[in-house]
Design an enzyme around this catalytic site. Structure first.
Site, PDB file in Angstrom:
ATOM      1  CG  HIS A 270       4.229  14.835 -45.881  1.00 36.29           C
ATOM      2  ND1 HIS A 270       3.293  14.566 -44.913  1.00 36.29           N
ATOM      3  CD2 HIS A 270       4.175  16.299 -46.006  1.00 36.29           C
ATOM      4  CE1 HIS A 270       2.633  15.532 -44.879  1.00 36.29           C
ATOM      5  NE2 HIS A 270       2.951  16.779 -45.571  1.00 36.29           N
ATOM      6  CE1 TYR A 305      -2.187  16.836 -51.014  1.00 33.68           C
ATOM      7  CE2 TYR A 305      -3.566  17.634 -49.273  1.00 33.68           C
ATOM      8  CZ  TYR A 305      -2.339  17.070 -49.657  1.00 33.68           C
ATOM      9  OH  TYR A 305      -1.842  16.616 -48.804  1.00 33.68           O
TER      10      TYR A 305
END
Length: 331
Positions: A270, A305
């Site tokens: 991940h 993000y």
């Protein structure tokens, strides 16, 4: 399944684990006591869930860590419990007492709601460089090393979920060009772009698979066997699913991270997916494009993000915004 009662089997395997840690690892008495205490507490928790220590699955162990957090255990204490769990389940796996390591994809507990873990470009290059170097080393186990290199190149080049990566069909070897069609959550297909390094790693892996297949065919022919059917998976395994278990890949990834001089707890499938997204955004990619590549159905999921964009956006505003330019002219 053995006729031994579940509680008795759990106790016997816990005892065997402690004996191994003492005899082979030279663990101190205090360390052994900590392992015993931690695993006894886990065993009690699992018992209340109707699960055994030996057969516990990843969701059971994650639930235990959540339980510890709810009880007010510090992140460091939770991490110690997780370390005990890792040692125990790796022991079971290495001894052939279970077919997987359920702790392989569990990240160490951390305080609060943290931003996604990622890796620097330098650390990713370090990891990929070692994988390529090991893949080029001839000798026993080379195909497994080539496979590991391909797994890492594909993961970083595409940002695939680990579940998508390990379950890729073997037919992807017959695809031409730099695009790869993958099936994600909800059976939704999406197109991802392969890097040149990923394509080259795939070609080497295909050659290795063919060589192994030919060897098996010759051996089968000499023994007059006819069952030489090819696995439908790109990364076949003897697992229940038939393909490489994600827990095994996660464990092997941490092992190669250590060999590369990186911190194992800071590296996972991940984390590499996060690195893919973060590095694209840092180099000017559009958030919507990254959303498509990651397979997020909702842009809000991708927006975690945006923290990586702060410095770049500030620079863009200072460089290109009319008022910023006007201010410079007034100076």
């Amino acid at each position: 399944m053995s006729g031994q009662p579940m509680a008795g089997r759990d106790g016997a395997r816990l005892e065997s684990f402690l004996e191994m840690m003492s005899a082979e690892r030279g663990a101190a008495a205090n360390t052994l006591s900590s392992y015993e205490h931690d695993l006894a507490d886990l065993r009690e928790f699992l018992g209340r869930r109707g699960q055994s220590l030996t057969e516990a699955q990843t969701p059971d162990l994650s639930a235990y860590l959540t339980h510890l957090a709810a009880q007010g255990f510090a992140a460091t204490s939770q991490a110690r419990r997780l370390s005990s769990m890792r040692q125990f389940y790796r022991f079971l796996y290495s001894e052939g007492l279970r077919g997987d390591d359920p702790t392989g994809i569990i990240d160490a507990p951390r305080k609060g709601l943290a931003l996604p873990k990622t890796m620097s470009v330098a650390d990713v290059n370090r990891l990929l460089g070692l994988a390529a170097q090991e893949a080029a080393t001839e000798g026993p186990g080379q195909l497994a090393r080539i496979r590991m290199h391909l797994l890492l190149e594909l993961l970083y080049a595409t940002g695939m979920r680990v579940s998508e990566l390990v379950s890729l069909p073997v037919k992807v070897l017959r695809q031409e060009g730099r695009f790869l069609m993958i099936r994600g959550k909800g059976n939704k297909d999406r197109m991802v772009l392969l890097s040149r390094a990923a394509i080259e790693a795939m070609e080497k892996y295909e050659a290795g698979r063919k060589a192994l297949s030919q060897e098996k065919s010759k051996a089968a022919a000499s023994q007059k066997k006819t069952d030489t059917a090819e696995s439908p998976w790109l990364f076949p395994s003897n697992s229940k699913e038939g393909h490489l278990p994600r827990q095994v890949f996660a464990r092997d990834l941490k092992d190669i991270a250590i060999r590369a001089g990186l911190t194992a707890s800071a590296v996972s499938p991940h984390v590499l997916r996060h690195a893919f997204a973060s590095h694209l955004l840092q180099n000017g990619a559009d958030l919507r494009a990254v959303q498509e590549l990651l397979g997020h159905s909702d842009i809000s999921t991708t927006q975690i993000y945006t923290h990586v964009l702060e410095e770049r956006l500030q620079e863009l505003v200072q460089t290109h915004h009319p008022l910023a330019k006007q201010g410079k002219n007034l100076d």
